[in-house]
Design a protein around this motif. Structure first.
Motif, PDB file in Angstrom:
ATOM      1  N   LEU A  52       0.833  -1.210   0.000  1.00 21.22           N
ATOM      2  CA  LEU A  52       0.000   0.000   0.000  1.00 21.22           C
ATOM      3  C   LEU A  52       0.869   1.261   0.000  1.00 21.22           C
ATOM      4  CD1 LEU A  52      -2.825  -0.991   2.520  1.00 21.22           C
ATOM      5  CD2 LEU A  52      -3.051  -0.650   0.051  1.00 21.22           C
ATOM      6  N   LEU A  53       1.992   1.219   0.727  1.00 16.62           N
ATOM      7  CA  LEU A  53       2.882   2.374   0.749  1.00 16.62           C
ATOM      8  C   LEU A  53       3.444   2.655  -0.639  1.00 16.62           C
ATOM      9  CD1 LEU A  53       4.538   4.556   2.207  1.00 16.62           C
ATOM     10  CD2 LEU A  53       6.256   2.791   2.690  1.00 16.62           C
ATOM     11  N   ILE A  54       3.883   1.609  -1.321  1.00 16.90           N
ATOM     12  CA  ILE A  54       4.425   1.776  -2.672  1.00 16.90           C
ATOM     13  C   ILE A  54       3.347   2.272  -3.623  1.00 16.90           C
ATOM     14  CG2 ILE A  54       5.497   0.592  -4.617  1.00 16.90           C
ATOM     15  CD1 ILE A  54       7.272   1.108  -2.130  1.00 16.90           C
ATOM     16  N   CYS A  55       2.119   1.778  -3.446  1.00 22.78           N
ATOM     17  CA  CYS A  55       1.003   2.255  -4.279  1.00 22.78           C
ATOM     18  C   CYS A  55       0.835   3.763  -4.146  1.00 22.78           C
ATOM     19  CB  CYS A  55      -0.295   1.550  -3.878  1.00 22.78           C
ATOM     20  SG  CYS A  55      -0.435  -0.150  -4.460  1.00 22.78           S
ATOM     21  N   GLY A  56       0.950   4.265  -2.912  1.00 20.01           N
ATOM     22  CA  GLY A  56       0.825   5.705  -2.696  1.00 20.01           C
ATOM     23  C   GLY A  56       1.912   6.498  -3.392  1.00 20.01           C
ATOM     24  N   LEU A  57       3.145   6.000  -3.313  1.00 15.07           N
ATOM     25  CA  LEU A  57       4.262   6.695  -3.965  1.00 15.07           C
ATOM     26  C   LEU A  57       4.099   6.696  -5.480  1.00 15.07           C
ATOM     27  CD1 LEU A  57       7.236   5.299  -1.824  1.00 15.07           C
ATOM     28  CD2 LEU A  57       6.167   7.557  -1.675  1.00 15.07           C
ATOM     29  N   ILE A  58       3.694   5.558  -6.036  1.00 17.21           N
ATOM     30  CA  ILE A  58       3.502   5.473  -7.485  1.00 17.21           C
ATOM     31  C   ILE A  58       2.352   6.377  -7.918  1.00 17.21           C
ATOM     32  CG2 ILE A  58       2.855   3.935  -9.389  1.00 17.21           C
ATOM     33  CD1 ILE A  58       4.218   1.666  -7.862  1.00 17.21           C
ATOM     34  N   LEU A  59       1.303   6.443  -7.091  1.00 15.57           N
ATOM     35  CA  LEU A  59       0.143   7.273  -7.426  1.00 15.57           C
ATOM     36  C   LEU A  59       0.533   8.739  -7.565  1.00 15.57           C
ATOM     37  CD1 LEU A  59      -2.940   7.345  -7.824  1.00 15.57           C
ATOM     38  CD2 LEU A  59      -3.162   7.683  -5.352  1.00 15.57           C
ATOM     39  N   VAL A  60       1.375   9.220  -6.666  1.00 13.00           N
ATOM     40  CA  VAL A  60       1.819  10.619  -6.729  1.00 13.00           C
ATOM     41  C   VAL A  60       2.607  10.880  -8.017  1.00 13.00           C
ATOM     42  CG1 VAL A  60       3.307  12.354  -5.659  1.00 13.00           C
ATOM     43  CG2 VAL A  60       1.835  10.924  -4.228  1.00 13.00           C
ATOM     44  N   SER A  61       3.551   9.990  -8.341  1.00 13.36           N
ATOM     45  CA  SER A  61       4.378  10.176  -9.538  1.00 13.36           C
ATOM     46  C   SER A  61       3.548  10.081 -10.810  1.00 13.36           C
ATOM     47  CB  SER A  61       5.492   9.125  -9.562  1.00 13.36           C
ATOM     48  OG  SER A  61       6.355   9.289  -8.459  1.00 13.36           O
ATOM     49  N   ALA A  62       2.620   9.105 -10.848  1.00 17.10           N
ATOM     50  CA  ALA A  62       1.765   8.947 -12.023  1.00 17.10           C
ATOM     51  C   ALA A  62       0.863  10.168 -12.209  1.00 17.10           C
ATOM     52  CB  ALA A  62       0.920   7.683 -11.905  1.00 17.10           C
ATOM     53  N   GLY A  63       0.374  10.711 -11.099  1.00 19.38           N
ATOM     54  CA  GLY A  63      -0.461  11.903 -11.172  1.00 19.38           C
ATOM     55  C   GLY A  63       0.291  13.094 -11.735  1.00 19.38           C
ATOM     56  N   ARG A  64       1.552  13.247 -11.332  1.00 20.64           N
ATOM     57  CA  ARG A  64       2.363  14.355 -11.854  1.00 20.64           C
ATOM     58  C   ARG A  64       2.633  14.178 -13.343  1.00 20.64           C
ATOM     59  NH1 ARG A  64       6.810  14.559  -6.909  1.00 20.64           N
ATOM     60  NH2 ARG A  64       5.508  15.698  -5.413  1.00 20.64           N
ATOM     61  N   LEU A  65       2.937  12.950 -13.749  1.00 24.44           N
ATOM     62  CA  LEU A  65       3.172  12.694 -15.166  1.00 24.44           C
ATOM     63  C   LEU A  65       1.918  12.982 -15.980  1.00 24.44           C
ATOM     64  CD1 LEU A  65       4.961  11.628 -17.471  1.00 24.44           C
ATOM     65  CD2 LEU A  65       4.144   9.329 -16.915  1.00 24.44           C
ATOM     66  N   LEU A  66       0.766  12.531 -15.473  1.00 25.89           N
ATOM     67  CA  LEU A  66      -0.497  12.759 -16.170  1.00 25.89           C
ATOM     68  C   LEU A  66      -0.787  14.249 -16.301  1.00 25.89           C
ATOM     69  CD1 LEU A  66      -2.927  11.309 -17.436  1.00 25.89           C
ATOM     70  CD2 LEU A  66      -4.021  11.344 -15.191  1.00 25.89           C
ATOM     71  N   ARG A  67      -0.508  15.001 -15.244  1.00 21.39           N
ATOM     72  CA  ARG A  67      -0.706  16.459 -15.287  1.00 21.39           C
ATOM     73  C   ARG A  67       0.167  17.093 -16.366  1.00 21.39           C
ATOM     74  NH1 ARG A  67       2.345  19.226 -10.651  1.00 21.39           N
ATOM     75  NH2 ARG A  67       3.976  18.482 -12.084  1.00 21.39           N
ATOM     76  N   ASP A  68       1.434  16.685 -16.449  1.00 25.58           N
ATOM     77  CA  ASP A  68       2.347  17.268 -17.432  1.00 25.58           C
ATOM     78  C   ASP A  68       1.947  16.879 -18.855  1.00 25.58           C
ATOM     79  OD1 ASP A  68       3.734  18.410 -15.387  1.00 25.58           O
ATOM     80  OD2 ASP A  68       5.329  16.903 -15.344  1.00 25.58           O
ATOM     81  N   VAL A  69       1.465  15.642 -19.036  1.00 24.23           N
ATOM     82  CA  VAL A  69       1.004  15.214 -20.361  1.00 24.23           C
ATOM     83  C   VAL A  69      -0.179  16.064 -20.815  1.00 24.23           C
ATOM     84  CG1 VAL A  69      -0.148  13.346 -21.603  1.00 24.23           C
ATOM     85  CG2 VAL A  69       1.871  12.853 -20.227  1.00 24.23           C
ATOM     86  N   ILE A  70      -1.116  16.289 -19.908  1.00 19.98           N
ATOM     87  CA  ILE A  70      -2.300  17.089 -20.250  1.00 19.98           C
ATOM     88  C   ILE A  70      -1.890  18.515 -20.613  1.00 19.98           C
ATOM     89  CG2 ILE A  70      -4.412  18.111 -19.308  1.00 19.98           C
ATOM     90  CD1 ILE A  70      -4.798  15.518 -17.727  1.00 19.98           C
ATOM     91  N   ARG A  71      -0.912  19.065 -19.895  1.00 24.77           N
ATOM     92  CA  ARG A  71      -0.440  20.419 -20.201  1.00 24.77           C
ATOM     93  C   ARG A  71       0.140  20.483 -21.613  1.00 24.77           C
ATOM     94  NH1 ARG A  71       0.224  24.390 -16.576  1.00 24.77           N
ATOM     95  NH2 ARG A  71       1.921  25.234 -17.856  1.00 24.77           N
ATOM     96  N   VAL A  72       0.890  19.444 -22.011  1.00 28.22           N
ATOM     97  CA  VAL A  72       1.474  19.432 -23.360  1.00 28.22           C
ATOM     98  C   VAL A  72       0.380  19.317 -24.406  1.00 28.22           C
ATOM     99  CG1 VAL A  72       2.907  18.120 -24.962  1.00 28.22           C
ATOM    100  CG2 VAL A  72       3.708  18.534 -22.635  1.00 28.22           C
ATOM    101  N   LEU A  73      -0.575  18.411 -24.188  1.00 23.28           N
ATOM    102  CA  LEU A  73      -1.653  18.218 -25.156  1.00 23.28           C
ATOM    103  C   LEU A  73      -2.534  19.463 -25.278  1.00 23.28           C
ATOM    104  CD1 LEU A  73      -2.696  14.527 -24.407  1.00 23.28           C
ATOM    105  CD2 LEU A  73      -1.299  15.386 -26.296  1.00 23.28           C
ATOM    106  N   MET A  74      -2.657  20.210 -24.191  1.00 20.86           N
ATOM    107  CA  MET A  74      -3.430  21.453 -24.212  1.00 20.86           C
ATOM    108  C   MET A  74      -2.597  22.639 -24.707  1.00 20.86           C
ATOM    109  SD  MET A  74      -6.501  20.744 -23.278  1.00 20.86           S
ATOM    110  CE  MET A  74      -7.171  22.368 -22.900  1.00 20.86           C
ATOM    111  N   GLU A  75      -1.316  22.371 -25.037  1.00 20.92           N
ATOM    112  CA  GLU A  75      -0.388  23.402 -25.514  1.00 20.92           C
ATOM    113  C   GLU A  75      -0.292  24.563 -24.544  1.00 20.92           C
ATOM    114  OE1 GLU A  75      -1.292  24.371 -29.576  1.00 20.92           O
ATOM    115  OE2 GLU A  75      -0.483  22.464 -30.300  1.00 20.92           O
TER     116      GLU A  75
END
Length: 315
Positions: free
Chosen positions: A196-219
């Motif tokens: 569960l601890l590792i899941c939390g750490l991965i969730l934070v990193s995946a969320g940041r990556l997803l945010r940055d991807v959306i920013r690029v796609l939205m230009e």
């Protein structure tokens, strides 16, 4: 006046192609290593009864898929621009990063549910076997991370690939600690708790990556780029009266592009003004691909007259 200045140079394309080729090669090695050890970890996790090992094995299988997507995207990124794809295929790497982030979120949910089930109904865990396989897995993940190191990790595609490998590495560490605790104390809840601890750490990193991807796609304006500062520095170029319609964006998170309209005091000095503006953008902001549209006093007069005619027609 409809002429414009455009700079990005052949060296830019060759540099980008070389980067993509290096990323593709590193990803190819990472796929082979990751897939090979995933089978070993799955068998060991089933034999030892360790959710941390089984979860890490499942994570490595999804990583293989994610790395394969990244590999395909890196190969596509090497394709040159064409009339149909004028910017080339760089955005394929952003789409791969998006899929990688989604895969990570799905994996977090699956592991989280499994861990909660293990907490409610504990099962025996063979701590010694878990430690041995987790230690080997840690070495494998460090090797894969070394393969990917230095391959332009600012590119979103590579960030997604590295994120998966770091998640694997953390999973191996968690499994190693869980095996040690079970071996020393026999306390089996440590296995799902660390999961569960590792899941939390991965969730934070995946969320940041997803945010940055959306920013690029939205230009959106790339992080670290001060649009007001760019406007001020362009406006300070000799011969520039005003800057408007300014846009800065990125294709894949690592290469900045810009377009702007520059009101100039005279169209006779435009070549010198253009070169000065492009040099300033490249040296001060790292923007090597800039499209600049000049607007001379005569152009502005004609534009205002056209606007007046259009307003009269609308009324």
């Amino acid at each position: 006046m409809s002429a414009h200045g455009h700079e990005h140079g052949h060296h830019d394309h060759s540099h980008t192609s070389s980067d993509a080729e290096g990323r593709a090669k590193a990803l190819g090695w990472a796929i082979a290593i990751t897939l090979g050890f995933a089978g070993v970890e799955a068998v060991g996790g089933w034999w030892a009864g360790s959710l941390a090992l089984l979860g890490d094995a499942g994570h490595m299988v999804t990583d293989t898929v994610a790395l394969a997507l990244s590999f395909l995207a890196a190969r596509l990124a090497q394709r040159p621009p064409s009339p149909e794809m004028s910017y080339g295929w760089r955005r394929a790497e952003v789409l791969a990063a998006l899929l990688n982030a989604v895969f990570m979120l799905i994996l977090v949910v699956a592991l989280g549910l499994a861990a909660i089930g293990r907490l409610q109904q504990p099962v025996p865990v063979q701590g010694g076997v878990v430690m041995l396989i987790a230690a080997i897995g840690l070495g494998v993940n460090l090797l894969v991370l070394w393969q990917l190191h230095g391959t332009h990790s600012h590119a979103l595609n590579m960030r997604g690939a590295v994120l998966h490998v770091i998640g694997d590495l953390l999973g191996s560490v968690a499994a190693l600690i869980a095996g040690l605790v079970v071996w020393l104390t026999g306390w089996t809840p440590i296995d799902p708790l660390l999961t569960l601890l590792i899941c939390g750490l991965i969730l934070v990193s995946a969320g940041r990556l997803l945010r940055d991807v959306i920013r690029v796609l939205m230009e959106a304006t790339p992080p670290g780029t001060d649009l007001d500062a760019v406007r001020r520095r362009l406006g300070a170029v000799e011969g520039v009266v005003a800057v408007h319609d300014l846009h800065v964006w990125t294709l894949a998170g690592d290469r900045l592009l810009l377009s702007a309209h520059l009101s100039v005091d005279s169209d006779q000095n435009w070549p010198a003004t253009l070169m000065a503006a492009q040099r300033r953008l490249r040296d001060e902001f790292g923007i090597g691909h800039a499209t600049l549209q000049p607007e001379s006093p005569q152009y502005r007069q004609l534009a205002r007259a056209a606007d007046d005619v259009l307003d009269d027609h609308c009324h």
